[in-house]
Design an enzyme around this catalytic site. Structure first.
Site, mmCIF file in Angstrom:
data_model
loop_
_atom_site.group_PDB
_atom_site.id
_atom_site.type_symbol
_atom_site.label_atom_id
_atom_site.label_comp_id
_atom_site.label_asym_id
_atom_site.label_seq_id
_atom_site.Cartn_x
_atom_site.Cartn_y
_atom_site.Cartn_z
ATOM 1 N N GLY A 26 0.445 -1.169 -0.055
ATOM 2 C CA GLY A 26 0.914 0.206 0.336
ATOM 3 C C GLY A 26 0.946 1.124 0.005
ATOM 4 O O GLY A 26 1.833 1.205 -0.644
ATOM 5 N N GLN A 28 3.008 3.140 2.212
ATOM 6 C CA GLN A 28 4.069 2.760 3.500
ATOM 7 C C GLN A 28 4.517 1.396 1.748
ATOM 8 O O GLN A 28 6.310 0.712 1.654
ATOM 9 C CB GLN A 28 4.009 2.193 4.476
ATOM 10 C CG GLN A 28 3.879 3.466 5.056
ATOM 11 C CD GLN A 28 5.294 5.014 4.654
ATOM 12 O OE1 GLN A 28 6.625 4.704 5.111
ATOM 13 N NE2 GLN A 28 4.727 6.313 5.187
ATOM 14 N N SER A 51 -4.397 -10.801 -4.587
ATOM 15 C CA SER A 51 -4.922 -9.922 -4.283
ATOM 16 C C SER A 51 -4.483 -8.358 -5.098
ATOM 17 O O SER A 51 -3.932 -8.478 -5.959
ATOM 18 C CB SER A 51 -3.272 -9.096 -2.928
ATOM 19 O OG SER A 51 -2.681 -7.131 -2.980
ATOM 20 N N GLN A 84 -4.665 -2.444 12.350
ATOM 21 C CA GLN A 84 -5.891 -2.900 12.586
ATOM 22 C C GLN A 84 -5.576 -4.544 12.208
ATOM 23 O O GLN A 84 -6.183 -5.610 12.935
ATOM 24 C CB GLN A 84 -6.634 -2.430 12.125
ATOM 25 C CG GLN A 84 -7.534 -2.113 10.777
ATOM 26 C CD GLN A 84 -7.109 -1.072 10.112
ATOM 27 O OE1 GLN A 84 -5.973 -0.978 10.628
ATOM 28 N NE2 GLN A 84 -7.865 -0.940 8.974
ATOM 29 N N HIS A 108 4.905 2.180 12.687
ATOM 30 C CA HIS A 108 4.681 2.899 13.588
ATOM 31 C C HIS A 108 4.802 1.276 14.370
ATOM 32 O O HIS A 108 4.455 0.125 13.846
ATOM 33 C CB HIS A 108 3.139 3.246 13.108
ATOM 34 C CG HIS A 108 1.617 3.899 13.917
ATOM 35 N ND1 HIS A 108 2.771 4.889 14.326
ATOM 36 C CD2 HIS A 108 0.251 3.390 13.954
ATOM 37 C CE1 HIS A 108 1.096 5.098 15.577
ATOM 38 N NE2 HIS A 108 0.437 4.720 14.904
ATOM 39 N N ASP A 191 1.726 10.158 17.494
ATOM 40 C CA ASP A 191 1.716 9.645 16.280
ATOM 41 C C ASP A 191 -0.039 10.325 16.045
ATOM 42 O O ASP A 191 -1.019 10.888 15.452
ATOM 43 C CB ASP A 191 1.982 8.489 15.346
ATOM 44 C CG ASP A 191 1.784 8.518 13.877
ATOM 45 O OD1 ASP A 191 1.886 9.550 13.257
ATOM 46 O OD2 ASP A 191 1.242 8.247 13.703
ATOM 47 N N GLU A 227 -12.548 29.398 -0.128
ATOM 48 C CA GLU A 227 -12.051 30.140 1.354
ATOM 49 C C GLU A 227 -11.343 28.419 1.896
ATOM 50 O O GLU A 227 -10.085 29.409 2.882
ATOM 51 C CB GLU A 227 -12.762 30.574 1.831
ATOM 52 C CG GLU A 227 -13.209 31.551 2.434
ATOM 53 C CD GLU A 227 -11.287 33.161 2.251
ATOM 54 O OE1 GLU A 227 -11.758 33.188 0.972
ATOM 55 O OE2 GLU A 227 -10.469 33.216 3.151
ATOM 56 N N GLU A 231 -7.436 27.609 -0.015
ATOM 57 C CA GLU A 231 -6.453 28.458 0.584
ATOM 58 C C GLU A 231 -5.726 27.964 1.511
ATOM 59 O O GLU A 231 -4.570 28.337 2.065
ATOM 60 C CB GLU A 231 -6.978 29.215 1.181
ATOM 61 C CG GLU A 231 -7.374 30.841 -0.394
ATOM 62 C CD GLU A 231 -7.189 31.701 0.678
ATOM 63 O OE1 GLU A 231 -6.692 32.310 1.306
ATOM 64 O OE2 GLU A 231 -8.307 32.495 -0.001
#
Ligand code: NAD
Ligand code: MG
Length: 337
Positions: A26, A28, A51, A84, A108, A191, A227, A231
């Site tokens: 994916g 990473q 997959s 997960q 992570h 994180d 707005e 921006e």
């Protein structure tokens, strides 16, 4: 002071002596696998048969096998399936295929820090976490730069886990930008906090509330979109380049005066107190348990929220306007199989 590591602090020969399995292809996974390959590392991608990512990985010139074969072959496994999913994936695929001398790496700390995964004492457990999305990790590497990266060691069976993590970070381009050593606890908690209160949750909620306020006030959806969303990038770029002072220096004095007098009415003492409660839920593991329960129940909240945001007027307006912007390639989740 934090110790920073750069190119000269890493020994590229450590990762070059390894057989690396990158699990998942994916955001990473594709960046790690391709950067490792281009750095001369012996890398295989582990993907389930059927997959939708198998084709993309083989087209990119990578060796792809099923996760079981990859885990069997490798002596360093980088786990880049979704957080997960990692608990079940580890249990089904990895646990029974770990041997002495193997290293188990993550990008992570979620699964290890909250103990959804508890590897045996004889493996090295480390982290190499680029502080940026995978697409940037790949693009920066190709362009000769890199994304700032965190490394951490949770378990150091061999005594060489930090050096191995630095070597891995070197191979994906991280040491070009700078590598910081941290802990699984600190990486995981900061994180989660960042993505919840500002980067994702905070900003998304501000955008929706501001868009609704303007359109309910009778302004057009196009005006409101430019707005409150378009921006934002221009302002964030200024913050990124030179901090709050530089941003305030670059906007008009009128904008600056509005900032200092109205900003604190949007983010109040109560908002900050809520941030504290959110941090406490992260630290206690309450958020992690809630999220795993949501996933195990089939992700009903996530599914409903994805459908709801697609219908929000800020999204419908933005999709139409971005289509017309010749300077960008507009993106939707459907473009990213
Ligand atoms: P992703 O959702 O983009 O990719 C996950 C990959 O795993 C996909 O190839 C998918 O096909 C595969 N996969 C999904 N379910 C699977 C299953 N049940 N069994 C086997 N394979 C499965 O994930 P990601 O965002 O790259 O996240 C991977 C890790 O990297 C996570 O730990 C995440 O926290 C961490 N991370 C992500 C980012 C980011 O920018 N996305 C940044 C830093 C760290
Ligand atoms: Mg993050």
């Amino acid at each position: 002071m934090t110790t920073m590591y750069y190119e000269a602090d890493a020994d590229p020969s450590l990762i070059a002596r390894r057989r690396v399995a990158v699990m998942g292809f994916g955001s990473q996974g594709h960046a790690h696998a391709l950067n490792l390959k281009d750095s001369g590392v012996d890398v295989i991608v582990g993907l389930r048969d059927g997959s939708p990512r198998v084709q993309a990985a083989s087209d990119a010139g990578l060796k792809v096998v099923n996760p079981e074969t990859a885990a069997e072959w490798a002596d360093l496994i980088m786990v880049l399936v979704p957080d997960q999913v990692q608990k079940g994936f580890y249990h089904d695929v990895i646990a029974q295929r770990l041997s002495v001398g193997d290293a188990l790496f993550f990008a992570h700390g979620f699964s290890i820090h909250f103990e959804f995964i508890s590897p045996p004492g004889y493996v090295d457990v480390g982290m190499v976490a680029p502080k940026g999305p995978g697409h940037l990790v790949r693009r920066q590497y190709v362009e000769g730069s890199g994304v700032p990266t965190l490394v951490a060691v949770n378990q150091d069976a061999s005594g060489g886990t930090l050096a191995l993590a630095l070597s891995y970070a070197h191979a994906i381009g991280g040491t070009r930008a700078g590598v910081i050593e941290t802990t699984f606890k600190d990486e995981t908690e900061t994180d989660l906090f960042g993505e919840q209160v500002i980067l994702c949750g905070g900003v998304d909620s501000l955008i929706q509330a501001a868009f609704e306020t303007l359109t309910e006030g009778g302004y057009t959806t196009e005006m409101a979109y430019f707005e409150v969303l378009h921006e934002l990038k221009l302002i964030v770029d200024l913050l990124w380049e030179g901090g709050i002072e530089w941003m305030r220096h670059s906007v008009s004095d009128t904008a600056e005066y509005g900032d200092i007098t109205r900003g604190p009415r949007i983010v109040t003492a109560e908002t900050k107190a809520e941030m504290g409660r959110i941090l406490a839920e992260i630290q206690s593991g309450e958020f992690a348990r809630e999220w795993m329960a949501e996933y195990e129940a089939g992700s009903p909240k996530l599914t409903a929220a994805r459908a709801a945001i697609a219908e929000h007027p800020v999204e419908a307006t933005g999709r139409a306007l971005r289509e017309m912007m010749t300077f960008m390639v507009a993106k939707t989740p459907k473009d990213d199989v």
